[in-house]
Design a protein around this motif. Structure first.
Motif, short mmCIF file in Angstrom:
data_model
loop_
_atom_site.label_atom_id
_atom_site.label_comp_id
_atom_site.label_asym_id
_atom_site.label_seq_id
_atom_site.Cartn_x
_atom_site.Cartn_y
_atom_site.Cartn_z
N MET B 107 0.82 -1.21 0.00
CA MET B 107 0.00 0.00 0.00
C MET B 107 0.85 1.27 0.00
O MET B 107 0.52 2.26 -0.65
CB MET B 107 -0.95 -0.03 1.19
N ALA B 161 -6.35 -10.15 -16.39
CA ALA B 161 -6.28 -8.95 -15.54
C ALA B 161 -7.08 -9.15 -14.26
O ALA B 161 -6.66 -8.74 -13.17
CB ALA B 161 -6.80 -7.74 -16.31
N SER B 162 -8.22 -9.79 -14.39
CA SER B 162 -9.04 -9.97 -13.19
C SER B 162 -8.42 -10.99 -12.25
O SER B 162 -8.46 -10.83 -11.03
CB SER B 162 -10.46 -10.35 -13.57
N VAL B 164 -5.22 -11.59 -11.93
CA VAL B 164 -4.10 -10.89 -11.29
C VAL B 164 -4.62 -9.95 -10.21
O VAL B 164 -4.12 -9.91 -9.09
CB VAL B 164 -3.30 -10.11 -12.35
N GLY B 165 -5.65 -9.20 -10.59
CA GLY B 165 -6.16 -8.19 -9.67
C GLY B 165 -6.81 -8.78 -8.43
O GLY B 165 -6.75 -8.19 -7.36
N THR B 166 -7.41 -9.95 -8.60
CA THR B 166 -8.10 -10.54 -7.45
C THR B 166 -7.12 -10.83 -6.31
O THR B 166 -7.46 -10.72 -5.13
CB THR B 166 -8.84 -11.81 -7.89
N ASP B 168 -4.50 -9.01 -5.49
CA ASP B 168 -4.40 -7.74 -4.77
C ASP B 168 -5.64 -7.48 -3.94
O ASP B 168 -5.57 -7.15 -2.76
CB ASP B 168 -4.30 -6.57 -5.77
N ALA B 169 -6.77 -7.65 -4.60
CA ALA B 169 -8.02 -7.17 -4.01
C ALA B 169 -8.43 -7.98 -2.78
O ALA B 169 -8.93 -7.43 -1.80
CB ALA B 169 -9.13 -7.20 -5.06
N LEU B 170 -8.23 -9.28 -2.84
CA LEU B 170 -8.65 -10.09 -1.70
C LEU B 170 -7.71 -9.88 -0.51
O LEU B 170 -8.14 -9.88 0.65
CB LEU B 170 -8.74 -11.57 -2.09
N LEU B 172 -6.25 -7.14 0.09
CA LEU B 172 -6.63 -5.82 0.58
C LEU B 172 -7.82 -5.96 1.54
O LEU B 172 -7.82 -5.41 2.64
CB LEU B 172 -7.02 -4.95 -0.63
N GLN B 173 -8.79 -6.73 1.12
CA GLN B 173 -9.97 -6.89 1.98
C GLN B 173 -9.59 -7.60 3.28
O GLN B 173 -10.12 -7.30 4.35
CB GLN B 173 -11.07 -7.64 1.23
N TRP B 175 -6.71 -7.28 4.66
CA TRP B 175 -5.99 -6.27 5.45
C TRP B 175 -6.94 -5.51 6.36
O TRP B 175 -6.65 -5.27 7.54
CB TRP B 175 -5.23 -5.30 4.53
N PHE B 176 -8.10 -5.16 5.81
CA PHE B 176 -9.04 -4.36 6.59
C PHE B 176 -9.81 -5.22 7.59
O PHE B 176 -10.26 -4.73 8.61
CB PHE B 176 -10.03 -3.65 5.67
N ALA B 185 -11.96 -17.28 -0.20
CA ALA B 185 -12.63 -16.47 -1.22
C ALA B 185 -12.00 -16.73 -2.58
O ALA B 185 -12.70 -16.87 -3.60
CB ALA B 185 -12.54 -14.99 -0.85
#
Lengths: 202, 202, 202, 202
Positions: B107, B161-162, B164-166, B168-170, B172-173, B175-176, B185
């Motif tokens: 981040m 792309a999705s 790869v991005g997933t 990062d995104a999961l 990230l979620q 992390w919070f 997931a």
DNA sequence: AATGAATGAGCTTTCATTCAT
DNA sequence: CATGAATGAAAGCTCATTCAT
């Protein structure tokens, strides 16, 4: 707080948003924010106790902005769940593309959630935001399952999380790479994912 | 640079990584990094021209770490493309979960790509990293298409792309939200996506 | 100290002289002096206790250099006192013009005499140097008076001081202004001054 | 800039002048200058961009001070050119003797002209200052020649340069040697020089 | 209420000096 | 003897914050 005060506060928040977006929390200088808002440096402190608090209020303003994007997108939905999911995803993606200048703020807030002195406040809000957004998507998916559009054995929360995350992730890839088209990527991915969600004979 | 210097440099980079991860670029204080590395403040400047350069070298070290995660994961793959894609995704996800303390660095680097004085250097490296990673995944998908595992009309780059991005995104979620399970997931989402990619009669 | 040590010491002093001349005392960096002398940084401290002491030894070397210029000039003198004074002045001026790169050192030492932590040491040496030089010139003038070349009522010490000072002052003006010709100025001024010193009927 | 700001700026410049005079550019510490001026450290930076700029403004203030000394001295002149030259020289010398504490600044500025990062700015101003001052003296000498006080074949610029330089040079010798009397030396020297300039039968 | 001049804590960076090899 | 890696004191400068007007 009367209307005049509310207006000036908002003025400062919006000025701050652009400066934070461009320079980051630490790189942003109060004097510049004040100047951009057309007020004196001291005035900022009439409305916010500290730079950190101002940053946090920009965060809240930004989250409201995000919620608005979801609300706007949701209000226009109709038709099959498949169609609604596709449209929601597409609509939100486009909304953000149109406000890409605010996307750098997202990264600042993510960073703030791990390094700010008030990281926990950021994390908490992000956590709830993501939960809510995932819940919304889960609702759609479940509706689709109930209506017989989708297969029964789907891992609803997993798929919701990925749908929510793809929004972040594709915009991120766009941020780094101007040639990358997140709207197209989103469309292609959604189509395939939904195909995997639907009943085979549909 | 002899071995002793390389070792000390790495020592400082690793100390810096933990401090940057915890405090962010601006919050990190050279004195603290030096102390954590067990060297004097001046020594840091024997190895790095400036705090910014140190940060950047931490970034490069981190990217190497990431590449390593991919390499490690790739080397273990075998079987059908479906199996390989699933395993790759799963393996990388687990690798990162095991190094979550480094995730805050991600981040910070994202934020640096939008607000650092050397943002362009960060963006460039991220851009190339994502392109490379997407290319890798695209290769797998195309192989699957050639082998008849996947349908022919897939939007390969969108799906890559999705995927790869997933990742990062999961994370990230996660992390919070400590209650969020990104591995589960990921598994659930991959399964559905691949179903959407496969030939229907398969 | 054996010959080898003396030589290396001189090597360092001369390297230091050029660096001090170019950067001044504070701007000069020991590492650069060492490099220019072809020795290691630590070696400088084998020969000099501190940067200040090195600077001071450069000063002494420089003063010797100056004395040498006077000695050289003096040894060649002959003829009338008027001629000798003129030639001495002219010769020293030319000597310095040929070593203008050292002139910036002069200014550094002057400054050191007022702001260095060891200003008193500098002042003392300058004081004695000027006294000696003035004494030398006074001797010439007195000799000229005794020989009947000059008038009896001359203010010997005043004239000596001005002759000595003019050397400094014209070189200074040259330092600032490359178009200014201190040799010509010196010649024109000496001629007039000596005319004022001579017996009218001469 | 309003009067209050001008006053505070001047206050800082004058405090800086004394500290620079005592410690030199590098030895002077901003905190000390601020304290002496009775302001906070940050306030110095409200009025000056950097230490170097402050130093330079002290230089300009100092040059103005010097110009003032010349102007004051000139305004009082009358009588023969011989008398005026003598009085001017004497008057300026006395003026500087009365402000000897500023003389160390002169040496700092000379040094700055050869080693400062902005040496060229210093050199340029000194160059023009000396040219102007020499021009002034040349004018007097020429007037004396026209009026028949002085001989026609004088090397005007050479004599002017020496007259100008003697001021520097005698004060310098005084700086090193408290027993040296520059006023007396100047008087004795001027007298002799002017004798050399005058028509023999005058 | 609004302002911006004033402030000083705090940080990065430099570099003379030391000392283990 | 010679070296240069290691050090930390020291100083310039920034900028959030205060407060008199």
């Amino acid at each position: 707080m009367n209307q005049a005060k509310i207006d000036k506060k908002k003025l400062i928040i919006e000025a701050a948003a652009t400066v934070f977006a461009d320079k980051g929390f630490n790189g942003a200088i109060i004097a510049e924010i004040a100047k951009k808002a057309g007020v004196g440096k001291g005035t900022v402190y009439e409305y916010f106790d500290s730079k950190t608090e101002l940053f946090f209020e920009v965060f809240e303003w930004y989250m409201g902005f995000f919620t608005q994007s979801a609300t706007l997108s949701l209000s226009a939905l109709s038709g099959s769940i498949e169609k609604r999911l596709t449209e929601l995803s597409d609509s939100m993606m486009k909304y953000w593309i149109d406000h890409m200048e605010l996307y750098t703020l997202t990264m600042e807030f993510w960073a703030a959630s791990s390094t700010s002195e008030v990281r926990d406040k950021f994390k908490e809000i992000f956590k709830n935001g993501y939960r809510e957004f995932r819940g919304l998507i889960e609702g759609f998916i479940r509706e689709g399952m109930e209506k017989g559009e989708f297969r029964q054995e789907l891992d609803v929360s997993a798929i919701a999380a990925s749908l929510v995350g793809t929004l972040d992730a594709l915009l991120l890839q766009r941020w780094f790479d101007e040639e990358f088209d997140p709207v197209a990527a989103n469309a292609g991915y959604i189509k395939t994912l939904i195909k995997g969600m639907k009943k085979e004979d549909v």
